[in-house]
Design a protein around this motif. Sequence first.
Motif, PDB file in Angstrom:
ATOM      1  N   ASP A  37       0.827  -1.213   0.000  1.00 53.63           N
ATOM      2  CA  ASP A  37       0.000   0.000   0.000  1.00 53.63           C
ATOM      3  C   ASP A  37       0.862   1.264   0.000  1.00 53.63           C
ATOM      4  OD1 ASP A  37      -2.293  -1.560   0.006  1.00 53.63           O
ATOM      5  OD2 ASP A  37      -2.575  -1.415   2.185  1.00 53.63           O
ATOM      6  N   ILE A  38       1.944   1.246   0.764  1.00 49.86           N
ATOM      7  CA  ILE A  38       2.835   2.410   0.820  1.00 49.86           C
ATOM      8  C   ILE A  38       3.477   2.647  -0.544  1.00 49.86           C
ATOM      9  CG2 ILE A  38       5.009   3.261   1.806  1.00 49.86           C
ATOM     10  CD1 ILE A  38       4.163   1.839   4.447  1.00 49.86           C
ATOM     11  N   ILE A  39       3.941   1.591  -1.176  1.00 54.06           N
ATOM     12  CA  ILE A  39       4.571   1.711  -2.499  1.00 54.06           C
ATOM     13  C   ILE A  39       3.559   2.204  -3.532  1.00 54.06           C
ATOM     14  CG2 ILE A  39       5.587   0.367  -4.399  1.00 54.06           C
ATOM     15  CD1 ILE A  39       7.014  -1.304  -2.180  1.00 54.06           C
ATOM     16  N   ALA A  40       2.341   1.665  -3.494  1.00 53.89           N
ATOM     17  CA  ALA A  40       1.298   2.112  -4.424  1.00 53.89           C
ATOM     18  C   ALA A  40       0.992   3.594  -4.218  1.00 53.89           C
ATOM     19  CB  ALA A  40       0.033   1.267  -4.242  1.00 53.89           C
ATOM     20  N   ASP A  41       0.949   4.021  -2.965  1.00 58.72           N
ATOM     21  CA  ASP A  41       0.682   5.421  -2.649  1.00 58.72           C
ATOM     22  C   ASP A  41       1.813   6.316  -3.164  1.00 58.72           C
ATOM     23  OD1 ASP A  41      -0.866   7.535  -1.237  1.00 58.72           O
ATOM     24  OD2 ASP A  41       0.939   7.621   0.039  1.00 58.72           O
ATOM     25  N   GLU A  42       3.052   5.893  -2.978  1.00 52.74           N
ATOM     26  CA  GLU A  42       4.201   6.676  -3.460  1.00 52.74           C
ATOM     27  C   GLU A  42       4.177   6.801  -4.975  1.00 52.74           C
ATOM     28  OE1 GLU A  42       6.606   8.414  -1.701  1.00 52.74           O
ATOM     29  OE2 GLU A  42       5.296   7.968  -0.008  1.00 52.74           O
TER      30      GLU A  42
END
Length: 190
Positions: free
Chosen positions: A176-181
């Motif tokens: 989720d963090i990578i997708a958000d970035e």
Amino acid sequence: MSSIRLFILGSLDERGPMHGHQLRLLAEQEHVNLWTDITVGALYGAIKRLAAEGLIVETRVEREGAYPERQVWQISEAGRESLRSMRLDGLRAIVIKPDPFDLALTKLDTDRLDHLPDTIQGRIQTLQAMIADTESHRIHVDKYLTKAEKFVMRHKTERLRAEVAWHNDLLQQLPDIIADERARKDTPDD
């Protein structure tokens, strides 16, 4: 609150007058560098500062054999008052220092996001190795420790275990963090 000042004043209060080398040997014997922020080599400078402030006073100068003369220090009444305050402050203060990792996690290189899971896994392995080293050392020195020192040594291990748990949670949240970035990179600023 200065750990090194608390160590010196507390040791002189508990054990009586000592010279700097005796304080250094005591610090090494108690392994304070493993469970405090004290650097044993910094003792001599701290002794000078405490003397300049009148918190310790020279009681005599000793010479053993061919060794150089050594100043023997004892805690002063002002030092005892300061020690009382430091002990209380040390018991009340909660010290959790900011970790540069947190800032780095909020300032990720979007071109290297695919490497992030391996980096986090590497941190977890390092933390687990630190736990193993700390536990191994604690077992090795256990017979030399007081009940309080044994309990304090566990504190470091428990903090490291909490870090491992947090990092494992982070590992689960990484997609989720990578997708958000990536989404933030693709969205132009207004």
